[in-house]
Enzyme design. Structure first.
Site, mmCIF file in Angstrom:
data_model
loop_
_atom_site.group_PDB
_atom_site.id
_atom_site.type_symbol
_atom_site.label_atom_id
_atom_site.label_comp_id
_atom_site.label_asym_id
_atom_site.label_seq_id
_atom_site.Cartn_x
_atom_site.Cartn_y
_atom_site.Cartn_z
ATOM 1 N N ASP A 87 -14.563 15.882 -4.369
ATOM 2 C CA ASP A 87 -15.188 16.061 -5.678
ATOM 3 C C ASP A 87 -15.407 14.674 -6.277
ATOM 4 O O ASP A 87 -14.448 14.007 -6.681
ATOM 5 C CB ASP A 87 -14.291 16.869 -6.613
ATOM 6 C CG ASP A 87 -14.066 18.308 -6.158
ATOM 7 O OD1 ASP A 87 -14.212 18.587 -4.950
ATOM 8 O OD2 ASP A 87 -13.722 19.145 -7.005
ATOM 9 N N LYS A 137 -20.465 20.418 -10.229
ATOM 10 C CA LYS A 137 -19.223 20.782 -10.913
ATOM 11 C C LYS A 137 -19.292 20.313 -12.360
ATOM 12 O O LYS A 137 -19.775 19.218 -12.645
ATOM 13 C CB LYS A 137 -18.051 20.132 -10.177
ATOM 14 C CG LYS A 137 -16.687 20.300 -10.820
ATOM 15 C CD LYS A 137 -15.615 19.628 -9.961
ATOM 16 C CE LYS A 137 -14.270 19.564 -10.671
ATOM 17 N NZ LYS A 137 -13.247 18.904 -9.843
ATOM 18 N N LYS A 149 -19.168 24.783 -9.423
ATOM 19 C CA LYS A 149 -17.736 24.763 -9.699
ATOM 20 C C LYS A 149 -17.516 24.524 -11.186
ATOM 21 O O LYS A 149 -17.963 23.519 -11.738
ATOM 22 C CB LYS A 149 -17.035 23.691 -8.883
ATOM 23 C CG LYS A 149 -15.514 23.635 -9.139
ATOM 24 C CD LYS A 149 -14.813 22.669 -8.206
ATOM 25 C CE LYS A 149 -13.339 22.513 -8.566
ATOM 26 N NZ LYS A 149 -12.634 21.583 -7.665
#
Length: 224
Positions: A95, A158, A188
């Site tokens: 991430d 995300k 996400k």
């Protein structure tokens, strides 16, 4: 907002979407071991740990980590090197945080180049999630960064690190992100998700993965 969740979502379904997350700066090896054990007990998909905690053994779980976290204000080559080393240490998902300032300034080609650098560093077999810090961005910037992430070959966009003072995940941002990527990338939602009701609303808005540090409390609100 009620604490209960709609009957259409089961505990197992939600657990299969969760990255159980431990990114607190004060966390140590014992905390990481406890997080892995909790993730296994809860039956979630993945555990996300700081890169300095790798390598670790996390049987039955996807091992995720972060790069350029939490500010994103790292040189792209540093992010790429950090991400590649984490993969060599066993991470299957990364991430990464974008340069939020570049996005705020409308410098979307710089954002694109940043993401491409990390993607090229880790290869195509590792899942790459791109953290926008959506609460700090305009709708125009959210759309532009999502498009850059898709062009760069990311797998997910995300919402948040959970560390930015502007806030974490919200339904409006998730819906906009989902509309922009149209199912071609995962979404996400992360940051400030503490109840089953909040998780349900984000899933309904288009979230396909949840980043949670309080996974047990959220899952307790779903039917078996």
């Amino acid at each position: 907002m009620a604490d209960s969740a709609p009957a259409t979502l089961t505990r197992a379904q939600v657990a299969s979407m969760i990255d159980h997350t431990l990114l607190a700066p004060e966390a140590g090896a014992a905390d990481a071991a406890a997080a892995i054990e909790e993730a296994r007990r809860l039956g979630v998909l993945a555990v996300c740990l700081s890169p300095s905690m790798l390598p670790v053994s996390a049987p039955g779980l996807v091992l995720a980590t972060v790069a350029g976290f939490p500010s994103g204000k790292h040189h792209s080559l540093i992010k790429g090197t950090e991400a590649r080393f984490a993969v060599e240490q066993g991470a299957a998902e990364v991430d990464m945080v974008i340069d939020v300032g570049a996005a705020v300034a409308g410098e979307y080609n710089a954002v694109l180049a940043d993401i491409i650098t990390v993607r090229e560093a880790i290869g195509d077999q590792v899942v790459l999630k791109v953290i926008l810090e959506s609460a700090a961005l305009t709708d125009e910037a959210i759309v532009a960064v999502c498009r850059a992430a898709e062009r760069a070959g990311a797998d997910f966009v995300k919402t948040s690190t959970g560390f930015h003072p502007a806030g974490g995940a919200d339904v409006r941002a998730v819906r906009l992100m989902a509309e922009t990527v149209g199912g071609r990338l995962g979404i996400k939602a992360s940051g400030g998700i503490r109840t089953a009701a909040a998780a349900s609303e984000l899933i309904a808005a288009g979230a396909t993965r949840l980043g949670l540090s309080r996974s047990a409390a959220v899952l307790d609100g779903f039917a078996q």
